[in-house]
Design a protein around this motif. Structure first.
Motif, PDB file in Angstrom:
ATOM      1  N   SER A   1      49.676 -95.858  44.757  1.00  0.00           N
ATOM      2  CA  SER A   1      49.429 -94.422  44.793  1.00  0.00           C
ATOM      3  C   SER A   1      49.101 -93.877  43.397  1.00  0.00           C
ATOM      4  N   ILE A   2      49.897 -94.282  42.397  1.00  0.00           N
ATOM      5  CA  ILE A   2      49.665 -93.819  41.018  1.00  0.00           C
ATOM      6  C   ILE A   2      48.278 -94.233  40.537  1.00  0.00           C
ATOM      7  N   LEU A   3      47.942 -95.504  40.794  1.00  0.00           N
ATOM      8  CA  LEU A   3      46.651 -96.028  40.316  1.00  0.00           C
ATOM      9  C   LEU A   3      45.484 -95.303  40.979  1.00  0.00           C
ATOM     10  N   ILE A   4      45.605 -95.086  42.301  1.00  0.00           N
ATOM     11  CA  ILE A   4      44.512 -94.421  43.004  1.00  0.00           C
ATOM     12  C   ILE A   4      44.340 -92.992  42.493  1.00  0.00           C
ATOM     13  N   ASN A   5      45.454 -92.301  42.322  1.00  0.00           N
ATOM     14  CA  ASN A   5      45.372 -90.919  41.841  1.00  0.00           C
ATOM     15  C   ASN A   5      44.892 -90.837  40.396  1.00  0.00           C
ATOM     16  N   GLY A   6      45.084 -91.941  39.668  1.00  0.00           N
ATOM     17  CA  GLY A   6      44.684 -91.926  38.262  1.00  0.00           C
ATOM     18  C   GLY A   6      43.285 -92.456  38.015  1.00  0.00           C
ATOM     19  N   MET A   7      42.594 -92.844  39.053  1.00  0.00           N
ATOM     20  CA  MET A   7      41.255 -93.429  38.874  1.00  0.00           C
ATOM     21  C   MET A   7      40.338 -92.448  38.166  1.00  0.00           C
ATOM     22  N   GLY A   8      39.700 -92.935  37.107  1.00  0.00           N
ATOM     23  CA  GLY A   8      38.775 -92.082  36.367  1.00  0.00           C
ATOM     24  C   GLY A   8      39.481 -91.111  35.435  1.00  0.00           C
ATOM     25  N   LYS A   9      40.834 -91.085  35.478  1.00  0.00           N
ATOM     26  CA  LYS A   9      41.590 -90.221  34.548  1.00  0.00           C
ATOM     27  C   LYS A   9      42.451 -91.086  33.645  1.00  0.00           C
ATOM     28  N   SER A  10      43.666 -91.417  34.118  1.00  0.00           N
ATOM     29  CA  SER A  10      44.578 -92.177  33.262  1.00  0.00           C
ATOM     30  C   SER A  10      44.237 -93.667  33.211  1.00  0.00           C
ATOM     31  N   GLY A  11      43.520 -94.176  34.204  1.00  0.00           N
ATOM     32  CA  GLY A  11      43.171 -95.592  34.220  1.00  0.00           C
ATOM     33  C   GLY A  11      44.376 -96.477  34.495  1.00  0.00           C
ATOM     34  N   VAL A  12      44.233 -97.748  34.132  1.00  0.00           N
ATOM     35  CA  VAL A  12      45.289 -98.717  34.408  1.00  0.00           C
ATOM     36  C   VAL A  12      46.043 -99.001  33.123  1.00  0.00           C
ATOM     37  N   ASN A  13      47.379 -99.005  33.175  1.00  0.00           N
ATOM     38  CA  ASN A  13      48.112 -99.500  32.008  1.00  0.00           C
ATOM     39  C   ASN A  13      48.964-100.700  32.390  1.00  0.00           C
ATOM     40  N   LEU A  14      49.542-101.301  31.371  1.00  0.00           N
ATOM     41  CA  LEU A  14      50.275-102.546  31.562  1.00  0.00           C
ATOM     42  C   LEU A  14      51.396-102.388  32.584  1.00  0.00           C
ATOM     43  N   GLU A  15      52.065-101.220  32.537  1.00  0.00           N
ATOM     44  CA  GLU A  15      53.206-100.999  33.423  1.00  0.00           C
ATOM     45  C   GLU A  15      52.816-101.191  34.888  1.00  0.00           C
TER      46      GLU A  15
ATOM     47  N   GLY B   1      30.350 -95.914  44.879  1.00  0.00           N
ATOM     48  CA  GLY B   1      29.983 -96.827  43.785  1.00  0.00           C
ATOM     49  C   GLY B   1      31.177 -97.478  43.115  1.00  0.00           C
ATOM     50  N   ALA B   2      31.184 -97.438  41.783  1.00  0.00           N
ATOM     51  CA  ALA B   2      32.191 -98.154  41.012  1.00  0.00           C
ATOM     52  C   ALA B   2      33.599 -97.635  41.296  1.00  0.00           C
ATOM     53  N   VAL B   3      33.726 -96.329  41.536  1.00  0.00           N
ATOM     54  CA  VAL B   3      35.061 -95.776  41.807  1.00  0.00           C
ATOM     55  C   VAL B   3      35.581 -96.308  43.141  1.00  0.00           C
ATOM     56  N   LEU B   4      34.697 -96.372  44.122  1.00  0.00           N
ATOM     57  CA  LEU B   4      35.080 -96.929  45.421  1.00  0.00           C
ATOM     58  C   LEU B   4      35.541 -98.376  45.257  1.00  0.00           C
ATOM     59  N   LEU B   5      34.831 -99.086  44.393  1.00  0.00           N
ATOM     60  CA  LEU B   5      35.169-100.488  44.148  1.00  0.00           C
ATOM     61  C   LEU B   5      36.570-100.613  43.534  1.00  0.00           C
ATOM     62  N   SER B   6      36.872 -99.773  42.530  1.00  0.00           N
ATOM     63  CA  SER B   6      38.217 -99.839  41.939  1.00  0.00           C
ATOM     64  C   SER B   6      39.255 -99.447  42.982  1.00  0.00           C
ATOM     65  N   PHE B   7      38.924 -98.449  43.778  1.00  0.00           N
ATOM     66  CA  PHE B   7      39.819 -98.032  44.875  1.00  0.00           C
ATOM     67  C   PHE B   7      40.153 -99.248  45.752  1.00  0.00           C
ATOM     68  N   LEU B   8      39.129-100.015  46.101  1.00  0.00           N
ATOM     69  CA  LEU B   8      39.331-101.163  46.996  1.00  0.00           C
ATOM     70  C   LEU B   8      40.118-102.290  46.323  1.00  0.00           C
ATOM     71  N   VAL B   9      39.889-102.472  45.026  1.00  0.00           N
ATOM     72  CA  VAL B   9      40.639-103.508  44.309  1.00  0.00           C
ATOM     73  C   VAL B   9      42.131-103.176  44.332  1.00  0.00           C
ATOM     74  N   ILE B  10      42.440-101.902  44.073  1.00  0.00           N
ATOM     75  CA  ILE B  10      43.847-101.480  44.069  1.00  0.00           C
ATOM     76  C   ILE B  10      44.459-101.654  45.468  1.00  0.00           C
ATOM     77  N   VAL B  11      43.727-101.157  46.475  1.00  0.00           N
ATOM     78  CA  VAL B  11      44.206-101.267  47.852  1.00  0.00           C
ATOM     79  C   VAL B  11      44.383-102.739  48.251  1.00  0.00           C
ATOM     80  N   GLY B  12      43.408-103.562  47.867  1.00  0.00           N
ATOM     81  CA  GLY B  12      43.453-104.991  48.219  1.00  0.00           C
ATOM     82  C   GLY B  12      44.685-105.689  47.662  1.00  0.00           C
ATOM     83  N   ALA B  13      45.063-105.331  46.427  1.00  0.00           N
ATOM     84  CA  ALA B  13      46.253-105.938  45.825  1.00  0.00           C
ATOM     85  C   ALA B  13      47.499-105.502  46.596  1.00  0.00           C
TER      86      ALA B  13
END
Ligand SMILES: Nc1ncnc2c1ncn2[C@@H]1O[C@H](COP(=O)(O)OP(=O)(O)O)[C@@H](O)[C@H]1O
Ligand SMILES: [Mg+2]
Lengths: 230, 282
Positions: free
Chosen positions: A190-204, A119-131
């Motif tokens: 790698s950081i973003l994928i591991n942080g999905m659903g936890k730390s989320g995305v930050n500006l850095e 679902g939504a987590v897979l989608l965020s995973f793909l957005v990160i990978v796609g970038a």
């Protein structure tokens, strides 16, 4: 648009017979399925293998494929024939680029699903990978464009790809490497994928990936201007 | 536009080496033009300049009325090209190689089988290029070059290294293209080919055009000897000046039915070009 589609279709047929590029597309998705299905160690983080292989896949497959395809077309003179048949360099790049992006996104999908994302987590995973794939493709295009032949391209691709695809893994085991690796897009993926659903995305994260994207685009622009793709 | 190709005072330097030293050329609509020269003379360099793959150092050249330094899709759509390195996709079949260009040129898919048949590759349609012989590859590249029914066709050594049968087929195709209305610019170092096929030829030697004309004109121009050579049935060889002084003697031989063969001594293209360049082409 018509030329871009023609190149895209040509590429599908060609890759099915091109083992060295095909392996690039398949190896990490297949490894991810095998590892996720067969290895379960007590206390191992969730999605461990999928996350690790996704970051490596992003740093490796699009970069190697893009550089291999462009440099081969230069070496075999097919690129020149295309341009003399009224194909524009942008149409060619869009055709090959969109093809690689689509295939790599499919590979990313397989890795994500094998890791149990839905679902939504897979989608965020793909957005990160796609970038990440986009940045890798630009670096690969820069290498392919500036190389005279496949040999020259490979000798550049291998070290570059090893750096980007192995940094995320090495960072897991060594803190000082992690500090340096932070400035690369593959580590950010790698950081973003591991942080999905936890730390989320930050500006850095966003800033670093954007800077990588920009740097890769400038690199490609420079290579293109210097060699004009032929 | 009077000519399909014009080159005026073309100079090309690679680093310090001057490969073309002021080349002038004109090619008319619908003609087969042959550029001859020993290898290393600069033939490929001229084709590359004409097709916009290389920029010349000095001079102006145009094809189909357009400056070759800035060709646009208008010209690209009307030209066909076969270079010495053919630029085929090794892993794709003959058919798939042509299919890509059928899409790019916007010609119907039926044209693919048509041109494959023309170069006698219909049976090899599904064979990947990597499995083709050298001659078959050349024919496939030629099929691709005529796919869009070009107005101007560039062929860089189309018959080099091919067996006689393949050469004959390529010549037939070139003539067919001419009949359709195309002008053909080809390079070769084969005199015989040039003599048979071309309406006009130019000889390039050491970066300059040293001779130009129809094959016949050129041979006549070098007919310094201007003699008749008669071989008689009794085995004697008689050489006579080509003029009224010889008329009685020739008449006598003919009247007595003594003649086996009779020739004028005008040189072949090959001997003319050896005289001009001081070397044999290979
Ligand atoms: N890119 C290049 N750089 C330097 N020298 C070149 C280049 N291309 C061709 N030459 C030189 O120009 C001369 C003519 O080459 P070419 O046009 O290929 O001859 P031909 O086709 O008549 O055999 C040769 O001496 C060749 O070494
Ligand atoms: Mg040549």
């Amino acid at each position: 648009m018509k030329n871009m589609i023609a190149i895209f279709q040509k590429q599908i047929k060609d890759t099915l017979k091109n083992k060295s590029v095909l392996v690039q597309f398949l190896i990490f998705p297949v490894m991810s399925i095998i590892m996720e299905c067969s290895i379960h160690i007590e206390g191992m983080p969730e999605h461990f293998f999928a996350n690790m292989f996704a970051a490596m896949y992003v740093g490796m497959a699009p970069l190697v494929a893009m550089s291999a395809i462009i440099s081969e077309e230069k070496e075999k003179n097919t690129l020149r024939v295309l341009f003399m048949s009224n194909v524009k360099p942008t149409e060619y790049l869009a055709g090959v680029g969109s093809y690689i992006w689509v295939i790599c996104m499919l590979g990313g999908c397989v890795i994500g699903i094998s890791g149990g994302y839905k679902g939504a987590v897979l989608l965020s995973f793909l957005v990160i990978v796609g970038a990440g794939i986009l940045v890798s493709m630009l670096i690969g295009a820069a290498i392919g464009t500036s190389s005279k032949n496949q040999m020259a391209a490979t000798s550049l691709t291998v070290p570059v790809m090893v750096v980007f695809s192995f940094l995320p893994m090495l960072s897991m085991f060594n803190e000082s490497i992690e500090k340096i690796a932070k400035i690369t897009y593959s580590q950010q993926v790698s950081i973003l994928i591991n942080g999905m659903g936890k730390s989320g995305v930050n500006l850095e994260n966003v800033v670093i990936i954007s800077c990588n994207l920009l740097a890769a685009a400038v690199l490609f622009g420079y290579a293109y201007k210097k060699s004009g793709m032929t | 536009m009077e000519y399909v190709i014009e080159m005026r005072n073309i100079v090309k330097k690679f680093a310090q080496k001057e490969v073309l030293k002021g080349v002038n050329l004109k090619v008319s609509h619908g003609e087969i033009f042959g550029l001859l020269g020993p290898s290393g003379a600069g033939k490929t360099t001229i084709i590359k300049i004409l097709t916009g793959q290389l920029q010349c150092t000095e001079g102006v050249s145009t094809i189909l009325g357009q400056d070759t330094a800035a060709l646009t899709s208008f010209v690209y759509r009307k030209m066909g090209m076969m270079m010495d390195n053919l630029g085929l996709y090794e892993r794709l079949s003959c058919y798939d190689n042509l299919k890509l260009f059928a899409k790019i040129y916007d010609v119907p898919q039926g044209r693919i089988s048509e041109v494959l048949k023309q170069v006698d590759l219909a049976e090899a349609a599904k064979v990947p290029v990597s499995k083709l012989s050298k001659g078959m590859r050349g024919r496939l590249a030629l099929a691709r070059a005529v796919m869009n029914e070009p107005e101007l066709l560039f062929l860089d050594e189309p018959s080099s290294g091919l067996d006689p049968q393949a050469v004959t087929m390529i010549h037939q195709l070139i003539r067919k293209e001419q009949k359709r209305g195309a002008a053909i610019f080809l390079t070769t170092h084969n005199m015989e080919e040039a003599g048979k096929l071309c309406d006009h030829i130019a000889l390039l030697n050491e970066g300059k055009i040293v001779e130009y004309g129809s094959p016949k004109e050129i041979c006549l121009r070098y007919n310094h000897q201007n003699k008749l050579q008669i071989r008689l049935l009794d085995g004697r060889n008689v050489v006579l000046p080509n003029g009224k002084f010889a008329a009685d003697e020739v008449k006598e031989y003919l009247a007595k039915e003594m003649v086996e063969t009779i020739h004028s001594t005008e040189p072949s293209l090959e001997t003319v070009f050896m005289e001009l360049t001081g070397r044999r082409f290979e």
